[in-house]
Design a protein around this motif. Structure first.
Motif, PDB file in Angstrom:
ATOM      1  N   ARG A 140      -4.548 -20.416  47.509  1.00 32.56           N
ATOM      2  CA  ARG A 140      -4.067 -21.695  46.989  1.00 32.56           C
ATOM      3  C   ARG A 140      -3.560 -21.524  45.549  1.00 32.56           C
ATOM      4  O   ARG A 140      -2.558 -22.121  45.166  1.00 32.56           O
ATOM      5  CB  ARG A 140      -5.191 -22.726  47.051  1.00 32.56           C
ATOM      6  CG  ARG A 140      -4.743 -24.122  46.742  1.00 32.56           C
ATOM      7  CD  ARG A 140      -5.867 -25.112  46.953  1.00 32.56           C
ATOM      8  NE  ARG A 140      -6.138 -25.364  48.347  1.00 32.56           N
ATOM      9  CZ  ARG A 140      -5.411 -26.170  49.117  1.00 32.56           C
ATOM     10  NH1 ARG A 140      -4.357 -26.764  48.617  1.00 32.56           N
ATOM     11  NH2 ARG A 140      -5.727 -26.371  50.364  1.00 32.56           N
ATOM     12  N   SER A 142       2.741 -25.257  47.784  1.00 32.75           N
ATOM     13  CA  SER A 142       1.473 -25.766  47.279  1.00 32.75           C
ATOM     14  C   SER A 142       1.178 -27.173  47.808  1.00 32.75           C
ATOM     15  O   SER A 142       0.057 -27.482  48.197  1.00 32.75           O
ATOM     16  CB  SER A 142       1.500 -25.762  45.750  1.00 32.75           C
ATOM     17  OG  SER A 142       0.285 -26.225  45.245  1.00 32.75           O
ATOM     18  N   PHE A 164       0.126 -26.928  51.617  1.00 31.06           N
ATOM     19  CA  PHE A 164      -0.678 -25.733  51.882  1.00 31.06           C
ATOM     20  C   PHE A 164      -1.419 -25.805  53.222  1.00 31.06           C
ATOM     21  O   PHE A 164      -1.372 -24.879  54.019  1.00 31.06           O
ATOM     22  CB  PHE A 164      -1.686 -25.510  50.748  1.00 31.06           C
ATOM     23  CG  PHE A 164      -2.362 -24.174  50.790  1.00 31.06           C
ATOM     24  CD1 PHE A 164      -1.792 -23.076  50.181  1.00 31.06           C
ATOM     25  CD2 PHE A 164      -3.573 -24.010  51.462  1.00 31.06           C
ATOM     26  CE1 PHE A 164      -2.408 -21.834  50.228  1.00 31.06           C
ATOM     27  CE2 PHE A 164      -4.194 -22.775  51.520  1.00 31.06           C
ATOM     28  CZ  PHE A 164      -3.615 -21.684  50.898  1.00 31.06           C
ATOM     29  N   GLU A 165      -2.088 -26.905  53.487  1.00 32.94           N
ATOM     30  CA  GLU A 165      -2.872 -27.038  54.721  1.00 32.94           C
ATOM     31  C   GLU A 165      -1.981 -26.935  55.965  1.00 32.94           C
ATOM     32  O   GLU A 165      -2.386 -26.382  56.983  1.00 32.94           O
ATOM     33  CB  GLU A 165      -3.648 -28.354  54.766  1.00 32.94           C
ATOM     34  CG  GLU A 165      -4.790 -28.439  53.778  1.00 32.94           C
ATOM     35  CD  GLU A 165      -4.328 -28.799  52.366  1.00 32.94           C
ATOM     36  OE1 GLU A 165      -3.209 -29.356  52.213  1.00 32.94           O
ATOM     37  OE2 GLU A 165      -5.073 -28.502  51.428  1.00 32.94           O
TER      38      GLU A 165
END
Length: 154
Positions: free
Chosen positions: A111, A121, A124-125
């Motif tokens: 991250r 960013s 990200f998930e």
């Protein structure tokens, strides 16, 4: 006719729509869907049904015309030319940005490393397909491929 979108623009669009949709499919399924779309596109564009796409059949498809230009000494594309390579995921720009962000050179982005690429960013998930807290180049490539616009069947 499909129009080219930059990867970041697609992510912004997905953010407005509310999700990554097909990106949540498994990696194998994602590539299968992409390959099916590319095969359908090839069959649709092959007007004379000779199993080749020449420059005349590629009108309006800039990405395919660029691919044809890279085939030095050949004036046509074959269906195998549209399939992804078996090795490292392609996309020079994506590779370059990924490796620049990978400060510890472990072939995956944490991250913290992903923070150097703002669009990555923020999502990200959605890119961390296996939920291990890191994003690999393969995961990025899988998501990008899953976002290829669907093609009409011939």
């Amino acid at each position: 006719m499909a129009f080219p979108l930059r990867f970041g623009a697609v992510l912004v669009l997905l953010g407005m729509v509310g999700g990554l949709g097909p990106a949540m499919a498994g990696p194998g399924q994602t590539m299968r869907l992409y390959n099916n779309r590319m095969e359908a596109l090839f069959l649709r564009l092959d007007i004379n049904k000779d199993g080749r796409l020449d420059a005349g059949e590629l009108k309006g498809h800039r990405a395919l015309r660029r691919r044809l230009k890279r085939k030095k000494g050949r004036q046509y594309l074959l269906i195998d030319d549209l399939k992804p390579s078996a090795g490292q995921p392609g996309g020079r720009r994506l590779n370059r940005r990924f490796h620049r962000a990978d400060s510890d050179r472990d072939q995956r982005l944490s991250r913290v490393e992903a923070a150097s690429i703002p669009w990555l960013s923020r999502q990200f998930e959605g890119f961390d397909l296996n939920r291990d807290g890191h994003i690999t180049l393969q995961e990025l490539w899988e998501v990008q491929r899953s976002l290829a616009p669907p093609q009409r069947r011939p």
